[in-house]
Design a protein around this motif. Structure first.
Motif: not given
Length: 743
Positions: A165-168, A218-222, A227-233
């Protein structure tokens, strides 16, 4: 003309121009395909582990439920009555926010009404709801009472492909376009409300949340290494404060037994959650080291880190972790590709390339990692792995290119020309053409004082032995300072600084080289003493100016050299030196932007020069070189009984024919004061014979007039330039006898 210069530059940097675009494109391709993502994420983890521990965040208290706490309860999950009692105890300490990281979607009787009453009477209690379904878990509803009162937050945590887990989350998108605040944000907002800080959009980007001093991109997918991470919400990168030790922590048992300070939780954010292994609320994080087993962090600790991150940003201005835009990231990768290629290319002719190149590549790689880590400490995540691959890949590509080119030409020409001249031929497409170009260079001439007279007393084999060691030692020094040896002229050396390769510090290196050459004469003379050969002294003259440099000669026979009046002037300056002396022209003095220790100054008018020029004696050079010549002239003693001499004035290499008488009235091993009725000029070269001594009529001392006395017009100071061994013994005997008499 312009196209010719462009072609020349392309040829000179052909290896770099070949390697950089291809390697950069390959690395960016690998990056976009996601093949480097895992390595980059592991690098980020190491940065978290390398970072110094941050102070404990005293605004947060964690009430952990560990294995011992579970065993102490009458049942698990704990009854509603027990939970209500725990919450009442926490309420009494008046915290700003209470976070209940325990699912409570169904009653656990007995005591359910007591828990409902606590929920209804405590507006700062926040419960949790799991919104998303995953492979190994399902969504979990929140407590109906808390949900009805809008006192819930999402405790979902995005998990990377490697399980860490690196994102919140700050906000979670629900169905029907509804948005739910995250558990951590909900708690942080309750705390910040007392500080007068509320939600508002950022002035620079209205899509970003701003709280006080903190703006949350806001976190973006790249972003970063993703690379192409799920950046939903609404996601952000978690800037972890640390493990659970970075927060105030008590156990459930301590709280139930009232073994905590009475004001421990006042005005704090209190989180209640499980840390017990059996409850399986544990996750891999950046602190899960590859070498340290399967260390995992409790979910409540991760939420505490997120709360701390929000509070620290809003109140203290703590940096968020941000990443470069794609264009800047590609430029960053390109710059390290250029660095790797250039590093190899500019050192391709260095004789120590095989040793120094790996060291330099390692140092450059260390600079890359170090600069990226410093940027991380400042809140920037700069990709390391693609940049390192670009650096190493371009270095390997250039090395391979160099290995496959110019090998035959080097073998052929390297036997006859210096490395730099050969390099110039290979680097310049017109390098083999007859002719030259104008350029500013610094020219160094050195010569052994009195060597011709000395060599008459030695066998040819001894002369060769002396010259070989002397020239070998001087060559090492000259190479160290990147001078080009243009020619050995018997016992003289002609060195060029600035051709065929020009460097901004040519004149400075030439002066430092000259001082280093004089200092190296001590090594030469120690060697000569061991094999009973004479002591040598060298004079060096330096001048700077424009010359024509190139291949001079015919199509069948040519030499790379320099031509011009400044070459002649440098040679003339050298003729005014005495042993151990370095003289430079005013041109060189003005061109060298470095601290010089100047001794004497004199004005001369050499043959062929229209106007008088100033020359300066250099006794040392400061700055990065820090080289200084010792004053080894010795102490002059006044002679009670003058030594009678007979001398003639030399014109060039010839004596004038008229002999004059004089007397030495003061004396040291290298300097003397001479009185003579004949008028002498400064820099006159003299050929002396000591009268009434054991010296034969064929043994002469050579000297140069250094200055005139201000008191007696018939007295001058002379510096011996060549003294035969028997004369040295006689002079030392006279000086020692006088010193003994004076004592």
């Amino acid at each position: 003309m312009m196209w010719s210069k462009i072609k020349s530059q392309i040829w000179q940097w052909r290896g770099v121009l070949f390697a950089v675009p291809s390697v950069t494109a390959l690395v960016i391709g690998l990056r976009l395909m996601g093949w480097l993502q895992l390595l980059e994420l592991v690098t980020l983890d190491h940065f978290f582990q390398m970072r110094l521990s941050e102070p404990v965040d005293s605004r947060i208290v964690i009430v952990e439920i560990n294995e011992a706490d579970i065993r102490q309860q009458t049942q698990w999950p704990m009854t509603d009555a027990a939970l209500a009692s725990v919450l009442e105890q926490i309420k009494q300490q008046k915290p700003r926010a209470i976070g209940l990281d325990i699912y409570r979607d169904l009653p656990v009787n007995p005591g359910h009404q007591a828990l409902v009453k606590v929920f209804a009477s405590t507006p700062n209690i926040i419960g949790v709801q799991k919104v998303s379904d995953t492979i190994d878990s399902s969504a979990v509803n929140a407590s109906p009472v808390l949900k009805q009162r809008h006192q819930i937050g999402s405790n979902d945590l995005p998990i990377d492909g490697d399980g860490r887990i690196r994102r919140g989350l700050l906000y979670v998108n629900l169905k029907n376009d509804e948005v739910l605040e995250s558990f951590a944000l909900k708690l942080a907002l309750l705390y910040l409300k007392s500080e007068g800080i509320t939600e508002k959009p950022s002035a620079n980007n209205p899509n970003y949340l701003q709280l006080g001093k903190g703006i949350f991109p806001i976190f973006e997918a790249n972003d970063g290494g993703y690379v192409n991470a799920n950046a939903g919400s609404y996601q952000i990168l978690i800037n972890y404060r640390g493990r659970i030790q970075q927060f105030t922590k008590i156990s459930l048992k301590q709280l139930q037994e009232n073994r905590i300070p009475p004001d421990l939780m006042r005005d704090k954010v209190v989180l209640i959650g499980a840390t017990a292994e059996s409850l399986k609320d544990l996750f891999y994080t950046p602190y899960t080291s590859f070498f340290a087993g399967s260390e995992r962090m409790a979910g409540v600790t991760i939420h505490a880190n997120l709360v701390s991150q929000i509070l620290s940003a809003a109140i203290d201005g703590r940096q968020q972790i941000q990443s470069f835009p794609d264009s800047l990231e590609y430029l960053w990768i390109l710059s390290w590709s250029i660095a790797g290629a250039t590093l190899c290319w500019i050192q391709r002719h260095n004789s120590y390339q095989k040793i120094r190149l790996p060291i330099n590549v390692v140092l450059t790689s260390g600079t890359l990692v170090g600069s990226s880590f410093v940027a991380f400490l400042a809140g920037w995540w700069i990709p390391v792995v693609p940049s390192f691959l670009a650096l190493a890949g371009s270095a390997i590509a250039v090395t391979q290119y160099i290995a496959e080119s110019a090998t035959g030409m080097r073998k052929t020409f390297g036997r006859y020309l210096t490395d730099e001249v050969v390099s110039n031929l290979l680097e310049n497409p017109a390098g083999l053409k007859i002719g030259g170009d104008r350029r500013k260079v610094t020219l160094l001439f050195s010569d052994l004082r009195g060597f011709s007279a000395m060599s008459e007393q030695l066998s040819p084999e001894q002369v060769v032995t002396i010259l070989n060691f002397y020239l070998g030692t001087m060559t090492e020094v000259i190479n160290q300072y990147k001078g080009t040896i243009n020619e050995f002229m018997g016992d003289g050396i002609f060195v060029i600084f600035g051709a065929p390769i020009h460097r901004p510090d040519d004149s400075e290196r030439a002066i430092a080289c000259a001082v280093a050459m004089q200092l190296a004469m001590q090594q030469v003379n120690e060697h000569n003493k061991k094999i009973n050969l004479p002591i040598l002294e060298m004079g060096i003259g330096i001048n700077t100016g424009e010359v024509v440099a190139g291949n001079i000669g015919s199509q069948k026979r040519a030499q790379y050299t320099v031509i011009g009046s400044h070459v002649n002037l440098a040679s003339r300056v050298e003729t005014y030196t005495v042993g151990g002396q370095v003289l430079i022209s005013e041109n060189t003095l003005q061109d060298a932007h470095i601290k010089l220790h100047i001794g004497s100054q004199m004005q001369i008018q050499p043959k062929g020069i229209r106007k008088p020029i100033n020359i300066y004696e250099v006794c040392g050079v400061g700055g990065q070189y820090n080289l200084f010549l010792p004053n080894d002239d010795g102490e002059m003693v006044t002679l009670t009984q003058p030594v009678l001499v007979e001398y003639v004035v030399l014109q060039g290499k010839q004596a004038s024919g008229t002999a004059f008488e004089g007397e030495l009235i003061s004396l040291s091993e290298k300097v003397a004061q001479m009185r003579s009725l004949n008028s002498l000029e400064i820099l006159n070269n003299l050929k002396l014979k000591l009268l009434n001594t054991e010296l034969s009529t064929e043994e002469f001392i050579y000297a140069k007039v250094m200055k005139k006395s201000d008191v007696d017009e018939h007295t001058v100071t002379i510096r011996f330039t060549s003294v035969p061994p028997k004369a040295i013994a006689i002079l030392e005997s006279i000086v020692n006898s006088q010193k003994f008499h004076n004592s």
